[in-house]
Scaffold this motif. Structure first.
Motif, PDB file in Angstrom:
ATOM      1  N   ILE A   8       0.833  -1.208   0.000  1.00 29.26           N
ATOM      2  CA  ILE A   8       0.000   0.000   0.000  1.00 29.26           C
ATOM      3  C   ILE A   8       0.863   1.253   0.000  1.00 29.26           C
ATOM      4  O   ILE A   8       0.571   2.240  -0.697  1.00 29.26           O
ATOM      5  CB  ILE A   8      -0.965  -0.024   1.205  1.00 29.26           C
ATOM      6  CG1 ILE A   8      -2.014  -1.132   1.009  1.00 29.26           C
ATOM      7  CG2 ILE A   8      -1.649   1.324   1.385  1.00 29.26           C
ATOM      8  CD1 ILE A   8      -2.932  -1.320   2.188  1.00 29.26           C
ATOM      9  N   SER A   9       1.960   1.219   0.754  1.00 26.59           N
ATOM     10  CA  SER A   9       2.864   2.379   0.788  1.00 26.59           C
ATOM     11  C   SER A   9       3.442   2.650  -0.594  1.00 26.59           C
ATOM     12  O   SER A   9       3.520   3.812  -1.040  1.00 26.59           O
ATOM     13  CB  SER A   9       4.001   2.132   1.776  1.00 26.59           C
ATOM     14  OG  SER A   9       3.499   1.977   3.073  1.00 26.59           O
ATOM     15  N   LEU A  10       3.845   1.601  -1.296  1.00 23.72           N
ATOM     16  CA  LEU A  10       4.409   1.775  -2.644  1.00 23.72           C
ATOM     17  C   LEU A  10       3.360   2.281  -3.625  1.00 23.72           C
ATOM     18  O   LEU A  10       3.645   3.130  -4.476  1.00 23.72           O
ATOM     19  CB  LEU A  10       4.984   0.437  -3.125  1.00 23.72           C
ATOM     20  CG  LEU A  10       6.233  -0.059  -2.401  1.00 23.72           C
ATOM     21  CD1 LEU A  10       6.599  -1.469  -2.863  1.00 23.72           C
ATOM     22  CD2 LEU A  10       7.405   0.894  -2.641  1.00 23.72           C
ATOM     23  N   VAL A  11       2.125   1.747  -3.508  1.00 23.83           N
ATOM     24  CA  VAL A  11       1.041   2.188  -4.397  1.00 23.83           C
ATOM     25  C   VAL A  11       0.735   3.657  -4.174  1.00 23.83           C
ATOM     26  O   VAL A  11       0.601   4.447  -5.120  1.00 23.83           O
ATOM     27  CB  VAL A  11      -0.214   1.319  -4.181  1.00 23.83           C
ATOM     28  CG1 VAL A  11      -1.417   1.933  -4.896  1.00 23.83           C
ATOM     29  CG2 VAL A  11       0.028  -0.090  -4.683  1.00 23.83           C
ATOM     30  N   LEU A  12       0.623   4.050  -2.895  1.00 19.30           N
ATOM     31  CA  LEU A  12       0.287   5.445  -2.577  1.00 19.30           C
ATOM     32  C   LEU A  12       1.378   6.412  -3.008  1.00 19.30           C
ATOM     33  O   LEU A  12       1.109   7.523  -3.455  1.00 19.30           O
ATOM     34  CB  LEU A  12       0.018   5.577  -1.083  1.00 19.30           C
ATOM     35  CG  LEU A  12      -1.257   4.880  -0.554  1.00 19.30           C
ATOM     36  CD1 LEU A  12      -1.359   5.008   0.956  1.00 19.30           C
ATOM     37  CD2 LEU A  12      -2.504   5.465  -1.211  1.00 19.30           C
ATOM     38  N   SER A  13       2.616   5.998  -2.874  1.00 18.91           N
ATOM     39  CA  SER A  13       3.725   6.908  -3.178  1.00 18.91           C
ATOM     40  C   SER A  13       4.070   6.959  -4.662  1.00 18.91           C
ATOM     41  O   SER A  13       4.506   8.004  -5.167  1.00 18.91           O
ATOM     42  CB  SER A  13       4.970   6.498  -2.391  1.00 18.91           C
ATOM     43  OG  SER A  13       5.365   5.193  -2.761  1.00 18.91           O
ATOM     44  N   ASN A  14       3.864   5.864  -5.392  1.00 17.58           N
ATOM     45  CA  ASN A  14       4.303   5.819  -6.791  1.00 17.58           C
ATOM     46  C   ASN A  14       3.152   5.833  -7.798  1.00 17.58           C
ATOM     47  O   ASN A  14       3.223   6.547  -8.806  1.00 17.58           O
ATOM     48  CB  ASN A  14       5.147   4.557  -7.028  1.00 17.58           C
ATOM     49  CG  ASN A  14       6.436   4.581  -6.229  1.00 17.58           C
ATOM     50  OD1 ASN A  14       7.132   5.579  -6.206  1.00 17.58           O
ATOM     51  ND2 ASN A  14       6.741   3.474  -5.569  1.00 17.58           N
TER      52      ASN A  14
ATOM     53  N   ALA B 244      -7.453   0.428  -7.641  1.00 17.90           N
ATOM     54  CA  ALA B 244      -8.445   0.357  -6.557  1.00 17.90           C
ATOM     55  C   ALA B 244      -8.633  -1.089  -6.086  1.00 17.90           C
ATOM     56  O   ALA B 244      -8.692  -1.373  -4.882  1.00 17.90           O
ATOM     57  CB  ALA B 244      -9.778   0.942  -7.032  1.00 17.90           C
ATOM     58  N   ILE B 245      -8.694  -2.022  -7.057  1.00 17.54           N
ATOM     59  CA  ILE B 245      -8.840  -3.449  -6.706  1.00 17.54           C
ATOM     60  C   ILE B 245      -7.649  -3.906  -5.865  1.00 17.54           C
ATOM     61  O   ILE B 245      -7.801  -4.585  -4.842  1.00 17.54           O
ATOM     62  CB  ILE B 245      -8.963  -4.306  -7.988  1.00 17.54           C
ATOM     63  CG1 ILE B 245     -10.283  -4.001  -8.702  1.00 17.54           C
ATOM     64  CG2 ILE B 245      -8.881  -5.791  -7.643  1.00 17.54           C
ATOM     65  CD1 ILE B 245     -10.387  -4.651 -10.068  1.00 17.54           C
ATOM     66  N   PHE B 246      -6.463  -3.526  -6.315  1.00 15.87           N
ATOM     67  CA  PHE B 246      -5.234  -3.922  -5.623  1.00 15.87           C
ATOM     68  C   PHE B 246      -5.210  -3.401  -4.191  1.00 15.87           C
ATOM     69  O   PHE B 246      -4.917  -4.133  -3.246  1.00 15.87           O
ATOM     70  CB  PHE B 246      -4.040  -3.388  -6.427  1.00 15.87           C
ATOM     71  CG  PHE B 246      -2.739  -4.028  -6.066  1.00 15.87           C
ATOM     72  CD1 PHE B 246      -2.663  -5.380  -5.755  1.00 15.87           C
ATOM     73  CD2 PHE B 246      -1.560  -3.290  -6.034  1.00 15.87           C
ATOM     74  CE1 PHE B 246      -1.465  -5.987  -5.432  1.00 15.87           C
ATOM     75  CE2 PHE B 246      -0.359  -3.876  -5.701  1.00 15.87           C
ATOM     76  CZ  PHE B 246      -0.309  -5.231  -5.406  1.00 15.87           C
ATOM     77  N   VAL B 247      -5.546  -2.101  -4.046  1.00 19.00           N
ATOM     78  CA  VAL B 247      -5.523  -1.475  -2.714  1.00 19.00           C
ATOM     79  C   VAL B 247      -6.598  -2.072  -1.805  1.00 19.00           C
ATOM     80  O   VAL B 247      -6.365  -2.322  -0.619  1.00 19.00           O
ATOM     81  CB  VAL B 247      -5.686   0.050  -2.837  1.00 19.00           C
ATOM     82  CG1 VAL B 247      -5.889   0.693  -1.465  1.00 19.00           C
ATOM     83  CG2 VAL B 247      -4.489   0.673  -3.532  1.00 19.00           C
ATOM     84  N   ILE B 248      -7.771  -2.331  -2.366  1.00 23.40           N
ATOM     85  CA  ILE B 248      -8.876  -2.875  -1.553  1.00 23.40           C
ATOM     86  C   ILE B 248      -8.512  -4.257  -1.007  1.00 23.40           C
ATOM     87  O   ILE B 248      -8.694  -4.544   0.183  1.00 23.40           O
ATOM     88  CB  ILE B 248     -10.179  -2.953  -2.386  1.00 23.40           C
ATOM     89  CG1 ILE B 248     -10.725  -1.533  -2.624  1.00 23.40           C
ATOM     90  CG2 ILE B 248     -11.231  -3.809  -1.665  1.00 23.40           C
ATOM     91  CD1 ILE B 248     -11.855  -1.470  -3.634  1.00 23.40           C
TER      92      ILE B 248
ATOM     93  N   ILE C 246      -4.056 -12.167  -7.782  1.00 25.17           N
ATOM     94  CA  ILE C 246      -4.338 -12.678  -9.124  1.00 25.17           C
ATOM     95  C   ILE C 246      -5.289 -11.735  -9.875  1.00 25.17           C
ATOM     96  O   ILE C 246      -5.045 -11.373 -11.039  1.00 25.17           O
ATOM     97  CB  ILE C 246      -4.943 -14.091  -9.044  1.00 25.17           C
ATOM     98  CG1 ILE C 246      -3.903 -15.079  -8.483  1.00 25.17           C
ATOM     99  CG2 ILE C 246      -5.424 -14.562 -10.414  1.00 25.17           C
ATOM    100  CD1 ILE C 246      -4.458 -16.447  -8.145  1.00 25.17           C
ATOM    101  N   ILE C 247      -6.385 -11.328  -9.198  1.00 21.39           N
ATOM    102  CA  ILE C 247      -7.364 -10.432  -9.840  1.00 21.39           C
ATOM    103  C   ILE C 247      -6.711  -9.101 -10.198  1.00 21.39           C
ATOM    104  O   ILE C 247      -6.947  -8.543 -11.285  1.00 21.39           O
ATOM    105  CB  ILE C 247      -8.576 -10.222  -8.912  1.00 21.39           C
ATOM    106  CG1 ILE C 247      -9.358 -11.538  -8.775  1.00 21.39           C
ATOM    107  CG2 ILE C 247      -9.479  -9.114  -9.440  1.00 21.39           C
ATOM    108  CD1 ILE C 247     -10.475 -11.482  -7.749  1.00 21.39           C
TER     109      ILE C 247
ATOM    110  N   ALA D 251      -6.432  -7.508 -13.789  1.00 22.57           N
ATOM    111  CA  ALA D 251      -7.038  -6.189 -14.031  1.00 22.57           C
ATOM    112  C   ALA D 251      -6.028  -5.230 -14.644  1.00 22.57           C
ATOM    113  O   ALA D 251      -6.344  -4.489 -15.589  1.00 22.57           O
ATOM    114  CB  ALA D 251      -7.578  -5.623 -12.712  1.00 22.57           C
ATOM    115  N   PHE D 252      -4.804  -5.244 -14.144  1.00 21.22           N
ATOM    116  CA  PHE D 252      -3.755  -4.391 -14.713  1.00 21.22           C
ATOM    117  C   PHE D 252      -3.455  -4.806 -16.156  1.00 21.22           C
ATOM    118  O   PHE D 252      -3.276  -3.962 -17.044  1.00 21.22           O
ATOM    119  CB  PHE D 252      -2.481  -4.480 -13.870  1.00 21.22           C
ATOM    120  CG  PHE D 252      -2.446  -3.495 -12.739  1.00 21.22           C
ATOM    121  CD1 PHE D 252      -2.319  -2.129 -12.976  1.00 21.22           C
ATOM    122  CD2 PHE D 252      -2.554  -3.934 -11.426  1.00 21.22           C
ATOM    123  CE1 PHE D 252      -2.289  -1.230 -11.916  1.00 21.22           C
ATOM    124  CE2 PHE D 252      -2.526  -3.045 -10.373  1.00 21.22           C
ATOM    125  CZ  PHE D 252      -2.400  -1.680 -10.607  1.00 21.22           C
ATOM    126  N   ALA D 253      -3.446  -6.104 -16.409  1.00 17.13           N
ATOM    127  CA  ALA D 253      -3.152  -6.582 -17.765  1.00 17.13           C
ATOM    128  C   ALA D 253      -4.232  -6.137 -18.744  1.00 17.13           C
ATOM    129  O   ALA D 253      -3.934  -5.658 -19.856  1.00 17.13           O
ATOM    130  CB  ALA D 253      -3.023  -8.103 -17.752  1.00 17.13           C
TER     131      ALA D 253
END
Length: 400
Positions: free
Chosen positions: A258-264, A282-286, A382-383, A387-389
């Motif tokens: 979460i820290s990496l997602v929020l910062s980058n 959003a899916i990843f963070v949730i 996995i989801i 989703a990113f792909a």
């Protein structure tokens, strides 16, 4: 004739001094000297010629010289050394032949003396069996075997070996040996058997004590019960530690994610061209957030009211082994409750059973939540990747 015996004695002494390894603590000049003295004892008591006496004396001095070459087959090597030495001193051929014959008679196993000369030689070579110094000589031989890595006999094994040898293999042949050494040999054998019985008796006594101890230990119900509770409680606590460790790993990993997602990644979503990343992010963070929440729930302590009443103790309904049931009580009240607990053996086991049971309930809760946590984490990962792909595929093609 006496001159050749003296010269031979000096030759053997110097040969052993120069070429015999120090590991020969038995088969050395001291043993040769003992055999030589024993030969002289028998000669003085026998009606044999000067020539035969010389042959026996020379054989006694030269019979173990082959040990400077090798151990197995040293008799043959001794014969070679004897022949070479005696020929160099111009000794008559018949004397040399007699010496060789007597040396070969010392080959103990699988042979028997063929005449009186060989009997004398055999008795002299094994005379230590009928001497007072038998125990000392025997120990030197054991140490020689150990030093040369032939066989590491224990004292017990060596006694058994000697008992078997004296009973089943060795015998004296000459009248002198039977008259003067046989009695001491029997005494030495008796000492070995007596010592063996003493040690065997002591060992049997110790084994019997050990069996009794094990028997009563196994029959001790209390000891068995205590072992059960001790093992079960230890296993429960260990499993609880493992669950906490697993939850902490998931908590730490997802906190980093979460820290990496929020910062980058989050800062790039302000750009309209990156709208296609909003949904997978959003899916990843949730999923990461849900995983963290479940990890916290799994490790979240549940403390009870921490109080009990006198009636609870009298009814044996309170588990005094768990801190959550007494942490609000005064020390005196808790000491009184423990005294009451220890007075009643059944109450002790009841308390331990309750502690074990509720620990199991806690473990069940922890591992059920952990199972869901790992499932959600793996599923979310996995989801999120899918989703990113998909977003990259469709979003990227649209931008292109």
């Amino acid at each position: 004739m006496s001159d050749i015996v003296e010269v031979t004695d000096n030759f053997v002494l110097n040969l052993f001094k120069e070429k015999l390894p120090n590991t020969f603590v038995y088969h050395n000049y001291s043993h040769t000297n003992r055999v030589y003295k024993s030969i002289n004892e028998i000669i003085e008591d026998s009606q044999i010629s000067v020539k035969d006496a010389t042959i026996l004396k020379l054989a006694a001095l030269l019979h173990d010289t082959g040990y400077i070459v090798k151990r197995e087959g040293h008799e043959e090597e001794s014969v070679k050394i004897a022949r070479e030495f005696l020929e160099s001193k111009d000794v008559d051929q018949d004397i040399i032949d007699g010496v060789e014959k007597c040396i070969m008679a010392t080959k103990f196993k699988g042979t028997t003396p063929k005449d009186h000369m060989e009997e004398i030689m055999r008795d002299a070579d094994s005379s230590h069996f009928g001497k007072d110094y038998f125990q000392e000589a025997s120990e030197f031989l054991r140490q020689e075997y150990i030093a040369q890595n032939i066989k590491n006999f224990t004292p017990q094994e060596w006694r058994d070996e000697n008992i078997d040898l004296l009973i089943n293999e060795h015998k004296f042949y000459t009248s002198y040996a039977l008259k003067n050494w046989q009695h001491t040999k029997q005494e030495n054998l008796a000492d070995l058997i007596k010592k063996n019985k003493k040690i065997s008796k002591k060992r049997n006594k110790e084994e019997y004590k050990a069996k009794l101890k094990a028997k009563y230990k196994d029959k001790s119900v209390d000891r068995g019960i205590q072992t059960f509770y001790r093992t079960a409680l230890r296993n429960h606590i260990k499993l609880s530690d493992i669950a906490d460790t697993k939850a902490n790993i998931l908590l730490s990993v997802n906190a980093i994610i979460i820290s990496l997602v929020l910062s980058n990644l989050l800062s790039k979503l302000d750009n309209p061209s990156n709208d296609y990343l909003i949904i997978p992010t959003a899916i990843f963070v949730i999923f990461s957030t849900v995983t963290m929440i479940l990890s916290v729930i799994a490790t979240r302590p549940n403390v009870t009211r921490g109080e009990f009443t006198k009636e609870d103790v009298d009814n044996k309904s309170v588990n005094l082994a768990f801190f959550g049931n007494f942490h609000r009580m005064e020390l005196k009240e808790y000491e009184w409750a423990i005294e009451e607990l220890l007075k009643d053996r059944d109450y002790v086991y009841t308390a331990l059973t309750k502690d074990l049971y509720f620990l199991g309930k806690v473990l069940d809760r922890k591992y059920r939540i952990l199972r869901w946590t790992y499932t959600i984490f793996v599923t979310g990962t996995i989801i999120s990747i899918l989703a990113f792909a998909i977003s990259f595929y469709f979003g990227g093609s649209r931008l292109a």
